[in-house]
Design a protein around this motif. Structure first.
Motif, PDB file in Angstrom:
ATOM      1  N   TYR A 195      29.133  36.118 -23.403  1.00  0.00           N
ATOM      2  CA  TYR A 195      29.052  35.813 -21.980  1.00  0.00           C
ATOM      3  C   TYR A 195      27.664  36.162 -21.459  1.00  0.00           C
ATOM      4  O   TYR A 195      27.097  37.201 -21.795  1.00  0.00           O
ATOM      5  N   GLU A 196      27.137  35.293 -20.601  1.00  0.00           N
ATOM      6  CA  GLU A 196      25.880  35.567 -19.926  1.00  0.00           C
ATOM      7  C   GLU A 196      26.167  36.272 -18.606  1.00  0.00           C
ATOM      8  O   GLU A 196      27.152  35.975 -17.940  1.00  0.00           O
ATOM      9  N   ARG A 197      25.289  37.186 -18.243  1.00  0.00           N
ATOM     10  CA  ARG A 197      25.489  37.914 -16.996  1.00  0.00           C
ATOM     11  C   ARG A 197      25.106  37.088 -15.776  1.00  0.00           C
ATOM     12  O   ARG A 197      25.682  37.250 -14.701  1.00  0.00           O
ATOM     13  N   GLY A 198      24.141  36.198 -15.924  1.00  0.00           N
ATOM     14  CA  GLY A 198      23.695  35.431 -14.767  1.00  0.00           C
ATOM     15  C   GLY A 198      23.015  36.312 -13.738  1.00  0.00           C
ATOM     16  O   GLY A 198      22.713  37.477 -13.977  1.00  0.00           O
ATOM     17  N   THR A 199      22.758  35.758 -12.562  1.00  0.00           N
ATOM     18  CA  THR A 199      22.104  36.501 -11.495  1.00  0.00           C
ATOM     19  C   THR A 199      23.134  37.006 -10.494  1.00  0.00           C
ATOM     20  O   THR A 199      24.261  36.517 -10.421  1.00  0.00           O
ATOM     21  N   LEU A 200      22.705  37.977  -9.696  1.00  0.00           N
ATOM     22  CA  LEU A 200      23.593  38.505  -8.665  1.00  0.00           C
ATOM     23  C   LEU A 200      23.907  37.432  -7.627  1.00  0.00           C
ATOM     24  O   LEU A 200      25.023  37.386  -7.088  1.00  0.00           O
ATOM     25  N   ALA A 201      22.945  36.565  -7.354  1.00  0.00           N
ATOM     26  CA  ALA A 201      23.187  35.473  -6.407  1.00  0.00           C
ATOM     27  C   ALA A 201      24.306  34.577  -6.913  1.00  0.00           C
ATOM     28  O   ALA A 201      25.200  34.174  -6.147  1.00  0.00           O
ATOM     29  N   GLU A 202      24.280  34.237  -8.197  1.00  0.00           N
ATOM     30  CA  GLU A 202      25.332  33.397  -8.772  1.00  0.00           C
ATOM     31  C   GLU A 202      26.686  34.105  -8.732  1.00  0.00           C
ATOM     32  O   GLU A 202      27.715  33.487  -8.439  1.00  0.00           O
ATOM     33  N   THR A 203      26.677  35.402  -9.020  1.00  0.00           N
ATOM     34  CA  THR A 203      27.931  36.168  -8.995  1.00  0.00           C
ATOM     35  C   THR A 203      28.561  36.119  -7.613  1.00  0.00           C
ATOM     36  O   THR A 203      29.760  35.847  -7.462  1.00  0.00           O
ATOM     37  N   TYR A 204      27.767  36.364  -6.583  1.00  0.00           N
ATOM     38  CA  TYR A 204      28.312  36.372  -5.220  1.00  0.00           C
ATOM     39  C   TYR A 204      28.728  34.985  -4.752  1.00  0.00           C
ATOM     40  O   TYR A 204      29.687  34.844  -3.974  1.00  0.00           O
ATOM     41  N   GLU A 205      28.020  33.959  -5.176  1.00  0.00           N
ATOM     42  CA  GLU A 205      28.431  32.590  -4.830  1.00  0.00           C
ATOM     43  C   GLU A 205      29.820  32.296  -5.379  1.00  0.00           C
ATOM     44  O   GLU A 205      30.671  31.697  -4.702  1.00  0.00           O
ATOM     45  N   LYS A 206      30.079  32.722  -6.603  1.00  0.00           N
ATOM     46  CA  LYS A 206      31.383  32.465  -7.228  1.00  0.00           C
ATOM     47  C   LYS A 206      32.475  33.336  -6.606  1.00  0.00           C
ATOM     48  O   LYS A 206      33.618  32.898  -6.443  1.00  0.00           O
ATOM     49  N   ILE A 207      32.118  34.590  -6.280  1.00  0.00           N
ATOM     50  CA  ILE A 207      33.080  35.459  -5.597  1.00  0.00           C
ATOM     51  C   ILE A 207      33.512  34.821  -4.282  1.00  0.00           C
ATOM     52  O   ILE A 207      34.707  34.766  -3.957  1.00  0.00           O
ATOM     53  N   GLU A 208      32.545  34.336  -3.521  1.00  0.00           N
ATOM     54  CA  GLU A 208      32.854  33.744  -2.220  1.00  0.00           C
ATOM     55  C   GLU A 208      33.655  32.451  -2.355  1.00  0.00           C
ATOM     56  O   GLU A 208      34.578  32.192  -1.570  1.00  0.00           O
ATOM     57  N   LYS A 209      33.330  31.654  -3.363  1.00  0.00           N
ATOM     58  CA  LYS A 209      34.065  30.407  -3.572  1.00  0.00           C
ATOM     59  C   LYS A 209      35.538  30.683  -3.854  1.00  0.00           C
ATOM     60  O   LYS A 209      36.435  30.054  -3.265  1.00  0.00           O
ATOM     61  N   ASP A 210      35.821  31.636  -4.743  1.00  0.00           N
ATOM     62  CA  ASP A 210      37.213  31.986  -5.040  1.00  0.00           C
ATOM     63  C   ASP A 210      37.896  32.602  -3.828  1.00  0.00           C
ATOM     64  O   ASP A 210      39.083  32.361  -3.572  1.00  0.00           O
ATOM     65  N   LEU A 211      37.155  33.420  -3.080  1.00  0.00           N
ATOM     66  CA  LEU A 211      37.704  34.034  -1.874  1.00  0.00           C
ATOM     67  C   LEU A 211      38.146  32.963  -0.876  1.00  0.00           C
ATOM     68  O   LEU A 211      39.263  33.034  -0.319  1.00  0.00           O
ATOM     69  N   GLU A 212      37.305  31.973  -0.657  1.00  0.00           N
ATOM     70  CA  GLU A 212      37.640  30.922   0.310  1.00  0.00           C
ATOM     71  C   GLU A 212      38.809  30.067  -0.166  1.00  0.00           C
ATOM     72  O   GLU A 212      39.665  29.659   0.634  1.00  0.00           O
ATOM     73  N   LEU A 213      38.870  29.809  -1.484  1.00  0.00           N
ATOM     74  CA  LEU A 213      40.012  29.069  -2.028  1.00  0.00           C
ATOM     75  C   LEU A 213      41.308  29.847  -1.823  1.00  0.00           C
ATOM     76  O   LEU A 213      42.330  29.298  -1.406  1.00  0.00           O
ATOM     77  N   GLY A 214      41.256  31.133  -2.108  1.00  0.00           N
ATOM     78  CA  GLY A 214      42.443  31.966  -1.976  1.00  0.00           C
ATOM     79  C   GLY A 214      42.931  32.077  -0.560  1.00  0.00           C
ATOM     80  O   GLY A 214      44.142  32.008  -0.292  1.00  0.00           O
ATOM     81  N   LEU A 215      42.002  32.242   0.388  1.00  0.00           N
ATOM     82  CA  LEU A 215      42.389  32.391   1.791  1.00  0.00           C
ATOM     83  C   LEU A 215      43.178  31.186   2.306  1.00  0.00           C
ATOM     84  O   LEU A 215      44.082  31.338   3.128  1.00  0.00           O
TER      85      LEU A 215
END
Length: 579
Positions: A195-215
């Motif tokens: 697994y690649e760690r990627g950037t913190l910006a990418e991590t937060y973008e994905k966190i927010e995307k899942d958060l919005e889907l879940g809400l």
């Protein structure tokens, strides 16, 4: 001859087993469950929550604990053992290499990704069921809600990983130069995947995307016990926290209001302060504080943890300045309320609501703890032998923390009066004490806040005990829309102080230290060796587990530090009111 005998014996066992070999091969070679129904998906998510506790590593890395073995200003020190070697490393802001238990960075890493794996299994199979069709209307509705919970679980556990193992969020641009964590969206199907760690910006973008889907999908109707799951209130409380941490204050305000769902937050605050006289054991306090009957509780998580044992009269505890800036220290409306330690004779300011809810273990001088959060619930597997599992129930989302998120959002949106109103609600709830109790609280006013949290910029002397600290939120996460101007600073100091009290022992103070850019110093051992964590220090990000690094993942970047330089229960109610 010895080795030959073992080989022959093993061969004999193999020969005798041939008769049952066919029956064995006819069975499924593992214990996986085929996910065929929506109900099975829902039940799988019962395992989709962190079973370990991030409070221990995070508290040890915060300013909420001190080393009792280091001399105090009067030269008093103790010779207490550390609960575990990892505690020493964490207190010194070092990479942890000496433990992999539930209360370590390794435990957090493993526990979060285990929860994420459950969520991914549900999302993958739920997507297949939806595409295949054939579900009834009720099943379709239930599946949608189950998927919503899975997205929230995946988002939140990546969020925890980012808070612990990454630098604080620095905005969409600066975060591109910070390391992220692997964002896992598919079940593992290969051995030792890379697994690649990627950037913190990418991590937060994905966190927010899942958060919005879940809400969009969460529905409380599918839960038998909603407060053990991401119900709507908990989901919106998490969203409010996420948006405050990423400085999206308009969204934070919207989600905090949604968490309260039209109710007056003043009616949702904990009533433990008024009922503390009815509780005798520390475990009673813990059960009451986290009880799902309380209106302020949005979501509980039960963890395997010894965190409460670590901070009860051991080497690292909430003592001295840490104690005086949290559970037994002054505050704007209660600064003039004085108590006296009946054993030591010490006089100090303390909120009276904590009297009777704070305990000590061993000598009182070793430190204190708030029984509501720092409470163990033991599960016996054998009462005769006295063995079992230590649990700590985490109050993961609750009304008071969400209220303080809303206060911060209002402050940066320019609504200082609205911020004051929320701070007053938090403060007023703690003034509702037992029958017959009377204390001289000061009224919460803007003048009081601005005076109590004043910062003398001339000589850089900040409020005693470390209550007021320089805040560098604009340096950590610059914003074109929001900045911490002088008129907002006293209120932001009040918010961080109230949040520190509200989250003491649960680990979230470390998250606030990072996002606010606070600097803290730990004094270690008999020589009072200082270890300082400065604003945007690389050690803001805990090192990922050594076993994960050994498996090939990039470690967190660490600066080279010279060895010679500074390394960059007693009965409660023993405090007497002083009239």
């Amino acid at each position: 001859m010895k080795f030959k005998y073992i080989a022959i014996a093993a061969a004999g066992v193999a020969l005798m087993s041939l008769s049952s070999c066919k029956d064995f091969l006819d069975k499924v070679p593992d214990t996986r469950v085929d996910l065929e129904t929506v109900e099975q998906l829902r039940e799988l998510l019962n395992n989709g929550y962190l079973q370990y506790n991030y409070s221990t590593p995070c508290e040890l890395s915060s300013d909420n604990v001190i080393d009792n073995n280091a001399p105090d200003p009067d030269g008093v020190r103790y010779n207490l053992p550390s609960y575990a070697a990892t505690d020493d490393q964490l207190f010194r802001f070092e990479d942890v290499t000496m433990g992999m238990g539930s209360d370590t960075p390794s435990g957090i890493w493993e526990g979060c990704y285990r929860a994420i794996a459950s969520a991914n299994a549900v999302i993958e199979r739920g997507t297949e069921m939806s595409e295949q069709g054939g579900l009834t209307n009720d099943e379709t509705k239930k599946l949608s809600a189950v998927m919503g919970e899975a997205y929230m679980i995946r988002s939140y556990h990546h969020f925890i990983l980012a808070q612990v193992f990454c630098m604080p969020y620095r905005g969409p641009e600066l975060s591109k130069s910070c390391q992220g964590i692997p964002y896992i969206t598919k079940p593992e199907t290969t051995v030792k995947p890379h697994y690649e760690r990627g950037t913190l910006a990418e991590t937060y973008e994905k966190i927010e995307k899942d958060l919005e889907l879940g809400l969009k999908l969460i529905d409380d109707a599918i839960y038998e016990v909603p407060k053990y799951h991401f119900n709507r209130a908990a989901a919106n409380a998490y969203a409010a926290r996420f948006y405050v941490f990423t400085r999206q204050y308009d969204k934070a305000l919207e989600c905090a209001n949604a968490a309260f769902n039209g109710s007056d937050p003043a009616t949702m605050m904990s009533d433990i302060w008024a009922n503390r006289g009815s509780m005798y054991y520390i475990s009673d306090i813990g059960r009451y504080y986290t009880s799902m009957k309380r209106a302020n509780v949005f979501m509980d998580i039960s963890t395997y943890s010894t965190s409460s044992r670590r901070f009860h009269g051991n080497r690292y505890t909430c003592n001295r300045d840490a104690r005086r800036s949290t559970i037994q220290g002054p505050g704007p409306s209660w600064e003039g309320i004085k108590f006296k330690n009946s054993k030591t004779g010490e006089t100090f300011s303390m909120h009276p609501g904590f009297n009777g809810l704070c305990g000590t273990a061993g000598k009182a001088e070793y430190g204190s703890y708030f029984g509501g959060i720092s409470s163990e619930q033991f599960e016996y597997t054998d009462k005769v032998s006295g063995i079992g599992y230590a649990h700590v129930v985490r109050l993961e989302f609750w009304a008071e923390e969400t209220l303080l998120c809303r206060a911060e959002a209002k402050l940066f949106l320019g609504d200082i009066d609205g911020c004051m109103a929320d701070l007053t609600i938090w403060d007023a709830a703690r003034q509702k004490l037992g029958a017959g109790e009377s204390y001289s609280f000061k009224p919460m006013t803007r003048e009081l806040i601005e005076k109590f949290y004043a910062v003398d910029q001339g000589d850089k002397k900040y409020k005693g005990f470390g209550i007021v600290k320089p805040i560098h939120i604009d340096e950590v996460c610059p914003s074109d829309k929001y900045s911490l101007t002088d008129d907002k600073l006293p209120y932001m100091q009040c918010i961080q102080h109230f949040r520190r009290i509200e989250t003491v022992h649960n680990g979230m103070r470390f998250f606030d230290i990072k996002r606010l850019g606070l600097s803290i110093t730990h004094h270690f051992g008999r020589f009072n060796t200082p270890y300082t964590l400065k604003t945007l220090d690389a050690r803001y990000a805990m090192q990922i587990p050594s076993e994960v690094i050994s498996a090939g993942m990039d470690a967190n970047v660490r600066p080279v530090v010279s060895k010679k330089s500074e390394a960059t229960v007693e009965a409660s109610g023993s405090y007497i009111l002083v009239k």
